[in-house]
Motif scaffolding. Structure first.
Motif, PDB file in Angstrom:
ATOM      1  N   ALA A 228       0.833  -1.212   0.000  1.00 50.80           N
ATOM      2  CA  ALA A 228       0.000   0.000   0.000  1.00 50.80           C
ATOM      3  C   ALA A 228       0.863   1.256   0.000  1.00 50.80           C
ATOM      4  O   ALA A 228       0.587   2.216  -0.742  1.00 50.80           O
ATOM      5  CB  ALA A 228      -0.922  -0.004   1.215  1.00 50.80           C
ATOM      6  N   LEU A 229       1.931   1.260   0.809  1.00 45.23           N
ATOM      7  CA  LEU A 229       2.817   2.428   0.903  1.00 45.23           C
ATOM      8  C   LEU A 229       3.553   2.687  -0.415  1.00 45.23           C
ATOM      9  O   LEU A 229       3.603   3.814  -0.907  1.00 45.23           O
ATOM     10  CB  LEU A 229       3.823   2.235   2.039  1.00 45.23           C
ATOM     11  CG  LEU A 229       4.585   3.491   2.471  1.00 45.23           C
ATOM     12  CD1 LEU A 229       3.669   4.456   3.202  1.00 45.23           C
ATOM     13  CD2 LEU A 229       5.757   3.121   3.368  1.00 45.23           C
ATOM     14  N   TYR A 230       4.095   1.619  -0.998  1.00 46.90           N
ATOM     15  CA  TYR A 230       4.804   1.743  -2.281  1.00 46.90           C
ATOM     16  C   TYR A 230       3.846   2.196  -3.387  1.00 46.90           C
ATOM     17  O   TYR A 230       4.186   3.067  -4.192  1.00 46.90           O
ATOM     18  CB  TYR A 230       5.454   0.410  -2.655  1.00 46.90           C
ATOM     19  CG  TYR A 230       6.857   0.242  -2.134  1.00 46.90           C
ATOM     20  CD1 TYR A 230       7.956   0.617  -2.897  1.00 46.90           C
ATOM     21  CD2 TYR A 230       7.104  -0.307  -0.879  1.00 46.90           C
ATOM     22  CE1 TYR A 230       9.251   0.465  -2.428  1.00 46.90           C
ATOM     23  CE2 TYR A 230       8.396  -0.462  -0.390  1.00 46.90           C
ATOM     24  CZ  TYR A 230       9.464  -0.076  -1.175  1.00 46.90           C
ATOM     25  OH  TYR A 230      10.743  -0.220  -0.702  1.00 46.90           O
ATOM     26  N   SER A 231       2.664   1.591  -3.435  1.00 46.02           N
ATOM     27  CA  SER A 231       1.672   1.934  -4.474  1.00 46.02           C
ATOM     28  C   SER A 231       1.220   3.385  -4.333  1.00 46.02           C
ATOM     29  O   SER A 231       1.067   4.095  -5.333  1.00 46.02           O
ATOM     30  CB  SER A 231       0.454   1.010  -4.390  1.00 46.02           C
ATOM     31  OG  SER A 231       0.834  -0.333  -4.552  1.00 46.02           O
ATOM     32  N   TYR A 232       1.034   3.821  -3.090  1.00 43.92           N
ATOM     33  CA  TYR A 232       0.593   5.187  -2.819  1.00 43.92           C
ATOM     34  C   TYR A 232       1.613   6.211  -3.326  1.00 43.92           C
ATOM     35  O   TYR A 232       1.256   7.173  -4.028  1.00 43.92           O
ATOM     36  CB  TYR A 232       0.351   5.363  -1.321  1.00 43.92           C
ATOM     37  CG  TYR A 232       0.134   6.800  -0.888  1.00 43.92           C
ATOM     38  CD1 TYR A 232      -1.006   7.496  -1.271  1.00 43.92           C
ATOM     39  CD2 TYR A 232       1.091   7.458  -0.097  1.00 43.92           C
ATOM     40  CE1 TYR A 232      -1.206   8.820  -0.882  1.00 43.92           C
ATOM     41  CE2 TYR A 232       0.898   8.776   0.298  1.00 43.92           C
ATOM     42  CZ  TYR A 232      -0.245   9.451  -0.100  1.00 43.92           C
ATOM     43  OH  TYR A 232      -0.437  10.765   0.270  1.00 43.92           O
ATOM     44  N   PHE A 233       2.884   5.999  -2.981  1.00 39.40           N
ATOM     45  CA  PHE A 233       3.910   6.964  -3.389  1.00 39.40           C
ATOM     46  C   PHE A 233       4.213   6.896  -4.887  1.00 39.40           C
ATOM     47  O   PHE A 233       4.558   7.907  -5.500  1.00 39.40           O
ATOM     48  CB  PHE A 233       5.181   6.784  -2.556  1.00 39.40           C
ATOM     49  CG  PHE A 233       5.107   7.524  -1.263  1.00 39.40           C
ATOM     50  CD1 PHE A 233       5.368   8.880  -1.196  1.00 39.40           C
ATOM     51  CD2 PHE A 233       4.702   6.875  -0.108  1.00 39.40           C
ATOM     52  CE1 PHE A 233       5.250   9.579  -0.011  1.00 39.40           C
ATOM     53  CE2 PHE A 233       4.583   7.562   1.086  1.00 39.40           C
ATOM     54  CZ  PHE A 233       4.862   8.926   1.134  1.00 39.40           C
ATOM     55  N   LEU A 234       4.057   5.712  -5.446  1.00 38.06           N
ATOM     56  CA  LEU A 234       4.222   5.584  -6.891  1.00 38.06           C
ATOM     57  C   LEU A 234       3.116   6.359  -7.611  1.00 38.06           C
ATOM     58  O   LEU A 234       3.371   7.106  -8.561  1.00 38.06           O
ATOM     59  CB  LEU A 234       4.167   4.100  -7.285  1.00 38.06           C
ATOM     60  CG  LEU A 234       4.878   3.729  -8.583  1.00 38.06           C
ATOM     61  CD1 LEU A 234       6.364   3.941  -8.464  1.00 38.06           C
ATOM     62  CD2 LEU A 234       4.608   2.298  -8.954  1.00 38.06           C
ATOM     63  N   PHE A 235       1.886   6.192  -7.132  1.00 39.21           N
ATOM     64  CA  PHE A 235       0.730   6.899  -7.696  1.00 39.21           C
ATOM     65  C   PHE A 235       0.903   8.412  -7.551  1.00 39.21           C
ATOM     66  O   PHE A 235       0.650   9.171  -8.485  1.00 39.21           O
ATOM     67  CB  PHE A 235      -0.547   6.437  -6.982  1.00 39.21           C
ATOM     68  CG  PHE A 235      -1.810   7.026  -7.537  1.00 39.21           C
ATOM     69  CD1 PHE A 235      -2.419   6.484  -8.660  1.00 39.21           C
ATOM     70  CD2 PHE A 235      -2.397   8.146  -6.946  1.00 39.21           C
ATOM     71  CE1 PHE A 235      -3.585   7.032  -9.181  1.00 39.21           C
ATOM     72  CE2 PHE A 235      -3.559   8.705  -7.451  1.00 39.21           C
ATOM     73  CZ  PHE A 235      -4.153   8.138  -8.581  1.00 39.21           C
ATOM     74  N   LEU A 236       1.375   8.839  -6.368  1.00 35.77           N
ATOM     75  CA  LEU A 236       1.571  10.260  -6.084  1.00 35.77           C
ATOM     76  C   LEU A 236       2.595  10.880  -7.042  1.00 35.77           C
ATOM     77  O   LEU A 236       2.390  11.986  -7.555  1.00 35.77           O
ATOM     78  CB  LEU A 236       2.039  10.430  -4.632  1.00 35.77           C
ATOM     79  CG  LEU A 236       1.965  11.822  -4.008  1.00 35.77           C
ATOM     80  CD1 LEU A 236       0.547  12.371  -4.029  1.00 35.77           C
ATOM     81  CD2 LEU A 236       2.499  11.785  -2.580  1.00 35.77           C
ATOM     82  N   CYS A 237       3.686  10.154  -7.283  1.00 34.05           N
ATOM     83  CA  CYS A 237       4.731  10.653  -8.194  1.00 34.05           C
ATOM     84  C   CYS A 237       4.259  10.641  -9.650  1.00 34.05           C
ATOM     85  O   CYS A 237       4.601  11.537 -10.426  1.00 34.05           O
ATOM     86  CB  CYS A 237       6.002   9.812  -8.055  1.00 34.05           C
ATOM     87  SG  CYS A 237       6.874  10.104  -6.499  1.00 34.05           S
ATOM     88  N   LEU A 238       3.468   9.635 -10.006  1.00 32.83           N
ATOM     89  CA  LEU A 238       2.975   9.527 -11.380  1.00 32.83           C
ATOM     90  C   LEU A 238       2.049  10.677 -11.760  1.00 32.83           C
ATOM     91  O   LEU A 238       2.038  11.109 -12.921  1.00 32.83           O
ATOM     92  CB  LEU A 238       2.241   8.186 -11.580  1.00 32.83           C
ATOM     93  CG  LEU A 238       3.120   6.937 -11.696  1.00 32.83           C
ATOM     94  CD1 LEU A 238       2.264   5.684 -11.615  1.00 32.83           C
ATOM     95  CD2 LEU A 238       3.935   6.937 -12.977  1.00 32.83           C
ATOM     96  N   ILE A 239       1.274  11.164 -10.786  1.00 33.75           N
ATOM     97  CA  ILE A 239       0.353  12.279 -11.096  1.00 33.75           C
ATOM     98  C   ILE A 239       0.997  13.645 -10.829  1.00 33.75           C
ATOM     99  O   ILE A 239       0.407  14.679 -11.101  1.00 33.75           O
ATOM    100  CB  ILE A 239      -0.989  12.161 -10.310  1.00 33.75           C
ATOM    101  CG1 ILE A 239      -0.768  12.200  -8.801  1.00 33.75           C
ATOM    102  CG2 ILE A 239      -1.747  10.923 -10.733  1.00 33.75           C
ATOM    103  CD1 ILE A 239      -2.043  12.255  -7.980  1.00 33.75           C
TER     104      ILE A 239
END
Length: 364
Positions: A228-239
């Motif tokens: 969840a933490l990795y996915s969240y920060f990946l999503f945050l950086c992608l947008i």
């Protein structure tokens, strides 16, 4: 003899796994995954989490067959003394090389962002001495430190909320699935390497107190938290960054914080990185402990082995390695991880079930 004094609780196990997995990889993962999965990188991380969960299930079934043995002991029971020793040597090299790679990436990041004039060997020496000091303690002491260090994850998540004041563009991740299944799978492979550390349960399982129940739930929850933490920060950086920006920025998470500015505080990225030194060090402590424990059988020799392994990791980290060689070392660690983390446990479980079936049929 494993007693309540030397064992760790399931609560401590949860944080041990989280701190083993989260470190330097979190800062650079969006850049690494971007080259293949692009806007679907967050899906790749979820897929990687599912693969980790399947692997943890295999570990759990394996330890149901051997509840009081660790990884190195099980290999000898299944494969015999000589092949078992050879496999244990491969496992040992994997832990040493992974710890060395983590330290190299760590000191390079600190040198680039915080201390550009400090020699790399000085940074490496300070980190490895601190790691040795904690690793020679009991597992219980290490686990307690990991629990305290995990509070810094709260700081990371708290700071991330301020980044929503910066421009965001959902268009960068649309349409969902546009990268294709092949690229998402390739991206999940890269996410998987950043999420390594969960294999530590193979070594510390016998030291878990009251391991008859609840262990699978604990390791699964730890995996869910990390995913969840990795996915969240990946999503945050992608947008937050365009695809071209993500390709050029090595540590997108730090650049995300660098853009933040307040009246009383500036350079949030440097403040954050100064505190993030602790979670990055815990990964090295974990691998130093795992390499030493997979090599040493006796408590008396454990401290000496930790010091020796600490020296080996330090020497590897200060070798004149350029960026291309770091990439090569990363490839070796990746290939070794396929063998040590995934292949060997699957073979061990399969053979243990075969032997168990043969033993039953022989009794009949």
């Amino acid at each position: 003899m494993i007693t309540k004094k030397t064992s760790i609780t399931k609560f401590q196990l949860y944080f041990f796994l989280i701190q083993s997995q989260i470190g330097i990889g979190l800062l650079s993962l969006p850049n690494v995954v971007q080259s293949t999965a692009k806007g679907d990188g967050w899906i790749s991380t979820i897929v990687a989490g599912v693969i980790v969960q399947a692997t943890l299930l295999i570990y759990w079934f394996l330890f149901k067959q051997f509840p009081n043995q660790n990884y190195a002991q099980i290999t000898k029971i299944i494969f015999g003394k000589y092949i078992g020793k050879l496999l244990n040597l491969i496992i040992y090299f994997y832990f040493i090389l992974t710890g060395s790679l983590a330290l190299i990436l760590f000191i390079n990041c600190i040198n680039l962002w915080l201390l550009p004039l400090t020699p790399l060997w000085v940074l490496s020496l300070v980190i490895i001495l601190a790691s040795i000091y904690l690793t020679i303690s009991e597992l219980k002491v290490i686990a307690r430190f990991f629990v305290i260090a995990s509070f810094l994850l709260v700081l990371l998540i708290f700071l991330s909320f301020f980044t929503y004041s910066l421009p965001k563009e959902l268009q960068f991740i649309l349409p969902i699935g546009n990268s294709g299944v092949k690229n998402i799978i390739m991206g999940s492979n890269k996410s998987l390497i950043s999420m390594l550390g969960f294999e530590g349960v193979l070594v510390i399982f016998p030291f878990i107190f009251d391991k008859e129940k609840g262990v699978l739930k604990t390791v699964s929850f730890a995996n869910l938290s990390v995913t969840a933490l990795y996915s969240y920060f990946l999503f945050l950086c992608l947008i937050s960054f365009s695809p071209n920006q993500l390709k050029q920025v090595r540590e997108p998470v730090l650049y995300l914080f660098k853009a933040l500015s307040f009246k009383m505080l500036d350079r949030i990225d440097l403040i954050f990185l100064s505190s993030w030194i602790v979670p990055m060090t815990t990964s090295i402590i974990a691998y130093l402990y795992l390499s030493s424990k997979s090599f040493s059988r006796k408590e008396k020799s454990f401290k000496s082995i930790v010091m020796l392994n600490g020296i080996i990791i330090f020497v590897i980290s200060i070798l004149p390695i350029d960026e291309k060689m770091v990439g090569q070392l990363s490839k070796y660690v990746t290939y070794l991880s396929y063998v040590v983390v995934f292949l060997i446990p699957v073979i061990l479980l399969a053979l243990s079930l075969v032997f168990k079936t043969l033993k039953r049929s022989g009794n009949h």
